[in-house]
Design a protein around this motif. Structure first.
Motif, PDB file in Angstrom:
ATOM      1  N   TRP A 119       0.804  -1.219   0.000  1.00  0.00           N
ATOM      2  CA  TRP A 119       0.000   0.000   0.000  1.00  0.00           C
ATOM      3  C   TRP A 119       0.837   1.270   0.000  1.00  0.00           C
ATOM      4  N   SER A 120       2.120   1.145   0.238  1.00  0.00           N
ATOM      5  CA  SER A 120       2.990   2.318   0.097  1.00  0.00           C
ATOM      6  C   SER A 120       3.138   2.706  -1.370  1.00  0.00           C
ATOM      7  N   LEU A 121       2.889   1.747  -2.271  1.00  0.00           N
ATOM      8  CA  LEU A 121       3.014   1.999  -3.708  1.00  0.00           C
ATOM      9  C   LEU A 121       1.672   2.090  -4.428  1.00  0.00           C
ATOM     10  N   ARG A 122       0.639   1.429  -3.905  1.00  0.00           N
ATOM     11  CA  ARG A 122      -0.585   1.251  -4.690  1.00  0.00           C
ATOM     12  C   ARG A 122      -1.793   2.032  -4.167  1.00  0.00           C
ATOM     13  N   LYS A 123      -1.599   2.834  -3.151  1.00  0.00           N
ATOM     14  CA  LYS A 123      -2.732   3.543  -2.552  1.00  0.00           C
ATOM     15  C   LYS A 123      -3.406   4.487  -3.548  1.00  0.00           C
ATOM     16  N   GLN A 124      -2.629   5.278  -4.272  1.00  0.00           N
ATOM     17  CA  GLN A 124      -3.222   6.221  -5.220  1.00  0.00           C
ATOM     18  C   GLN A 124      -3.914   5.496  -6.366  1.00  0.00           C
ATOM     19  N   GLU A 125      -3.363   4.364  -6.757  1.00  0.00           N
ATOM     20  CA  GLU A 125      -4.006   3.549  -7.795  1.00  0.00           C
ATOM     21  C   GLU A 125      -5.399   3.116  -7.340  1.00  0.00           C
ATOM     22  N   ALA A 126      -5.508   2.712  -6.085  1.00  0.00           N
ATOM     23  CA  ALA A 126      -6.809   2.313  -5.544  1.00  0.00           C
ATOM     24  C   ALA A 126      -7.781   3.488  -5.540  1.00  0.00           C
ATOM     25  N   VAL A 127      -7.303   4.653  -5.117  1.00  0.00           N
ATOM     26  CA  VAL A 127      -8.150   5.853  -5.094  1.00  0.00           C
ATOM     27  C   VAL A 127      -8.701   6.141  -6.486  1.00  0.00           C
ATOM     28  N   GLU A 128      -7.854   6.072  -7.492  1.00  0.00           N
ATOM     29  CA  GLU A 128      -8.293   6.387  -8.853  1.00  0.00           C
ATOM     30  C   GLU A 128      -9.312   5.371  -9.358  1.00  0.00           C
ATOM     31  N   ARG A 129      -9.141   4.108  -9.013  1.00  0.00           N
ATOM     32  CA  ARG A 129     -10.122   3.102  -9.450  1.00  0.00           C
ATOM     33  C   ARG A 129     -11.478   3.332  -8.780  1.00  0.00           C
ATOM     34  N   ILE A 130     -11.452   3.727  -7.524  1.00  0.00           N
ATOM     35  CA  ILE A 130     -12.704   4.048  -6.828  1.00  0.00           C
ATOM     36  C   ILE A 130     -13.383   5.243  -7.491  1.00  0.00           C
ATOM     37  N   PHE A 131     -12.608   6.281  -7.765  1.00  0.00           N
ATOM     38  CA  PHE A 131     -13.172   7.463  -8.419  1.00  0.00           C
ATOM     39  C   PHE A 131     -13.687   7.138  -9.823  1.00  0.00           C
ATOM     40  N   ASP A 132     -13.016   6.227 -10.522  1.00  0.00           N
ATOM     41  CA  ASP A 132     -13.487   5.820 -11.851  1.00  0.00           C
ATOM     42  C   ASP A 132     -14.882   5.204 -11.768  1.00  0.00           C
ATOM     43  N   VAL A 133     -15.100   4.359 -10.758  1.00  0.00           N
ATOM     44  CA  VAL A 133     -16.412   3.732 -10.593  1.00  0.00           C
ATOM     45  C   VAL A 133     -17.478   4.794 -10.348  1.00  0.00           C
ATOM     46  N   ILE A 134     -17.195   5.736  -9.451  1.00  0.00           N
ATOM     47  CA  ILE A 134     -18.189   6.771  -9.145  1.00  0.00           C
ATOM     48  C   ILE A 134     -18.451   7.636 -10.372  1.00  0.00           C
ATOM     49  N   GLU A 135     -17.400   8.022 -11.064  1.00  0.00           N
ATOM     50  CA  GLU A 135     -17.553   8.865 -12.256  1.00  0.00           C
ATOM     51  C   GLU A 135     -18.383   8.167 -13.324  1.00  0.00           C
ATOM     52  N   SER A 136     -18.271   6.855 -13.417  1.00  0.00           N
ATOM     53  CA  SER A 136     -19.039   6.124 -14.428  1.00  0.00           C
ATOM     54  C   SER A 136     -20.537   6.177 -14.145  1.00  0.00           C
ATOM     55  N   HIS A 137     -20.911   6.340 -12.880  1.00  0.00           N
ATOM     56  CA  HIS A 137     -22.327   6.431 -12.511  1.00  0.00           C
ATOM     57  C   HIS A 137     -22.790   7.875 -12.337  1.00  0.00           C
ATOM     58  N   ALA A 138     -21.861   8.751 -11.946  1.00  0.00           N
ATOM     59  CA  ALA A 138     -22.204  10.151 -11.672  1.00  0.00           C
ATOM     60  C   ALA A 138     -21.208  11.051 -12.394  1.00  0.00           C
ATOM     61  N   PRO A 139     -21.376  11.241 -13.711  1.00  0.00           N
ATOM     62  CA  PRO A 139     -20.447  12.088 -14.468  1.00  0.00           C
ATOM     63  C   PRO A 139     -20.350  13.485 -13.849  1.00  0.00           C
ATOM     64  N   GLY A 140     -19.131  13.968 -13.724  1.00  0.00           N
ATOM     65  CA  GLY A 140     -18.906  15.257 -13.084  1.00  0.00           C
ATOM     66  C   GLY A 140     -18.483  15.146 -11.639  1.00  0.00           C
ATOM     67  N   PHE A 141     -18.451  13.919 -11.113  1.00  0.00           N
ATOM     68  CA  PHE A 141     -18.043  13.735  -9.714  1.00  0.00           C
ATOM     69  C   PHE A 141     -16.648  14.304  -9.475  1.00  0.00           C
ATOM     70  N   ARG A 142     -15.710  13.957 -10.346  1.00  0.00           N
ATOM     71  CA  ARG A 142     -14.338  14.427 -10.147  1.00  0.00           C
ATOM     72  C   ARG A 142     -14.262  15.956 -10.166  1.00  0.00           C
ATOM     73  N   ALA A 143     -15.064  16.585 -11.004  1.00  0.00           N
ATOM     74  CA  ALA A 143     -15.041  18.045 -11.086  1.00  0.00           C
ATOM     75  C   ALA A 143     -15.555  18.685  -9.799  1.00  0.00           C
ATOM     76  N   SER A 144     -16.406  17.971  -9.057  1.00  0.00           N
ATOM     77  CA  SER A 144     -16.962  18.513  -7.810  1.00  0.00           C
ATOM     78  C   SER A 144     -16.095  18.209  -6.596  1.00  0.00           C
ATOM     79  N   LEU A 145     -15.028  17.445  -6.794  1.00  0.00           N
ATOM     80  CA  LEU A 145     -14.197  16.994  -5.679  1.00  0.00           C
ATOM     81  C   LEU A 145     -13.298  18.124  -5.187  1.00  0.00           C
ATOM     82  N   ILE A 146     -13.449  18.473  -3.917  1.00  0.00           N
ATOM     83  CA  ILE A 146     -12.625  19.513  -3.299  1.00  0.00           C
ATOM     84  C   ILE A 146     -11.401  18.901  -2.624  1.00  0.00           C
ATOM     85  N   ALA A 147     -11.619  17.828  -1.877  1.00  0.00           N
ATOM     86  CA  ALA A 147     -10.532  17.175  -1.134  1.00  0.00           C
ATOM     87  C   ALA A 147     -10.997  15.781  -0.743  1.00  0.00           C
TER      88      ALA A 147
END
Length: 521
Positions: free
Chosen positions: A409-437
């Motif tokens: 997880w010292s190497l793959r944590k950000q990869e996991a975050v991006e895959r999670i965000f990909d799933v949400i974006e696929s159902h809710a387009p614009g999610f990433r644009a609304s992400l503050i933190a």
């Protein structure tokens, strides 16, 4: 050297619950917490300026009503509100809403299957009947296999409860404990959406496919709760899960409990606790609200334990494969299948449209460490609680499966975050644009920050060989350790994981029995 009647290691909700009951019985109690604040995994914190949320545990249902009453948590400010819907599932051909009453769910389900809508009341009746039995068992001390007279009485008490069930209910009880959620749900329903809605509870915090034997029990385990007297529903604690722990701490202090944070325990012996700063605290009872593997393999000198106990504890299963995030959003997600704001935004939003999807997520993690398309539940707490985010903005919890504990997880944590965000974006387009933190906790983070060995949110897998009289091990199910005067009050004891307060309640009763005091509950 400080001396107390009882010292509790860990100010998580079970440790605080146990401390409250012990102090109510007149004991002088000390609680030691290695973190800077009480709560353990049931805590709230600001993760971005102006945005706060539950840190790890994120939703309420399993907290025992008896604990809430006995410990006057409402008087200490705890307020729990019910979700308007249980779940919302974006699907390939629309969406499914579950909750809002039987008839509302039947109407939703009838859009996909008239047969499933007709069968739903019977399914919920079967589930409710078995969950009622489990609810009764939750506050009982399991009998130790091969124990003495008191264990015989405990076995008879549990047996009478099961005997009161008719034969069909007994068969259902056995089915839930031994079969897979996939098998259960495919026998009841034909539409993928409702199977997925109910099947999610079988894999949340559980590193398994919904087709693995025993996952039907994990589904059942998530069904015996209640919110404000309504059984089988989920809710939100205003202020986040930390509000539960703060209310427990307030009640503990009212009874004179000394709670010390930033107090890391490094060694536990019979009647003695050694802290990192080399202080020693002695007590008639040492009560550990920690994972059993952490207690017996790291804090206790293994040479003081039976060798066969140590060997079994080394094989005790701990792995949730869970990844926990909080996100700060400038606006509500707009789901492609249902973009307008509504009660669905205040539900548990499950982004996993089928049992097959969940199975693939598990197999991916087994093969590669991270699911290509993770299972994601989003709970937007700010729709129910305006204390968590600035006006017009929102916070949401993301609870995600499957992410192998053994991955780097010292190497793959950000990869996991991006895959999670990909799933949400696929159902809710614009999610990433609304992400503050956002904040993110990998399995390794959960272990480091909260002592959840293997990132296991339940303090040990909820499998048949680690339940009831076998939790954590056969012969030690009565909250007592192999070391005299040492007790286990965390979720590694019966009835297992979730923010229930039950292990703390039950353990306090056994401590007081040994010390000749009456249980005040």
């Amino acid at each position: 050297m400080e001396r107390y009647d009882a010292v509790v290691i860990g100010a998580g909700h079970n440790g605080l619950t146990c401390a409250c009951y012990l102090a109510k019985a007149g004991l002088r109690v000390k609680v030691l917490e290695r973190r800077a604040a009480v709560g353990g995994a049931a805590a709230s914190a600001e993760f971005h300026p102006g945005f706060r949320n539950s840190v790890a545990a994120y939703t309420v249902s399993l907290l025992q009503a008896k604990v809430i009453r006995d410990l006057r948590l409402s008087e200490h400010g705890l307020r729990i509100v019910e979700r308007p819907l249980a779940n919302f599932l974006p699907l390939e051909n629309g969406y499914l809403k579950v909750g809002g009453g039987l008839q509302a769910t039947q109407r939703e389900l009838a859009r996909f299957s008239a047969r499933d809508a007709e069968r739903l009341p019977h399914y919920w009746a079967v589930l409710g009947r078995v969950a009622d039995a489990l609810r009764e068992l939750a506050l009982q001390c399991p009998p130790n296999v091969g124990g003495g007279f008191i264990d015989l009485l405990r076995a008879l008490k549990a047996g009478r409860l099961l005997k009161a069930l008719d034969m069909e209910a007994r068969r259902d009880f056995l089915f839930f404990f031994t079969r897979s959620a996939g098998e259960l749900l495919e026998q009841w329903f034909e539409s993928e959406g409702i199977r997925a809605a109910f099947g999610f509870d079988a894999v949340v915090g559980n590193y398994a496919s919904p087709y693995h034997a025993g996952t039907a029990y994990v589904l059942l385990h998530h069904s015996f709760g209640e919110v404000n007297g309504k059984r089988g529903v989920w809710g939100h604690a205003i202020g986040g899960m930390g509000a539960i722990s703060e209310a427990l701490a307030a009640e503990a202090r009212r009874h004179g409990v000394d709670i010390e944070c930033n107090a890391r325990v490094v060694r536990v012996a019979q009647g003695t606790v050694l802290l990192e700063d080399e202080r020693k605290i002695t007590a008639r009872a040492v009560v550990a609200n920690v994972n059993p593997k952490l207690l017996y393999l790291e804090l206790v000198d293994r040479s003081s334990l039976p060798p066969e106990f140590v060997a079994r504890m080394q094989r005790y299963k701990c792995a949730s494969a869970s990844f926990r995030m909080n996100v700060a959003l400038s606006a509500l997600p707009r789901f492609a299948c249902h973009p307008e704001p509504g009660p669905h935004h205040a539900s548990g939003i499950i982004m996993a449209p089928s049992l097959a999807y969940m199975d693939c997520a598990y197999l991916d993690a087994r093969q590669d460490g991270i699911s290509r398309s993770p299972i994601v539940e989003m709970v937007i707490q700010s729709t129910l609680d305006d204390t968590l985010a600035p006006r017009g903005a929102h916070v949401a919890s993301l609870f995600c499966q499957h992410f192998a504990p053994e991955a780097d997880w010292s190497l793959r944590k950000q990869e996991a975050v991006e895959r999670i965000f990909d799933v949400i974006e696929s159902h809710a387009p614009g999610f990433r644009a609304s992400l503050i933190a956002y904040s993110a906790l990998s399995p390794a983070d959960l272990e480091r920050d909260f002592g959840l060995v293997g990132g296991d949110i339940f303090h040990g897998a909820l499998t048949l060989d680690q339940l009831w009289s076998a939790r954590p091990l056969l012969g030690y199910a009565d909250y007592r350790a192999p070391l005299d005067g040492l007790y286990l009050c965390g979720s590694g004891a019966h009835p297992g994981g979730g923010v229930t307060g039950a292990p703390g309640h039950n353990c306090a009763r056994e401590v007081l029995r040994d010390l000749g005091r009456r249980f005040p509950g």
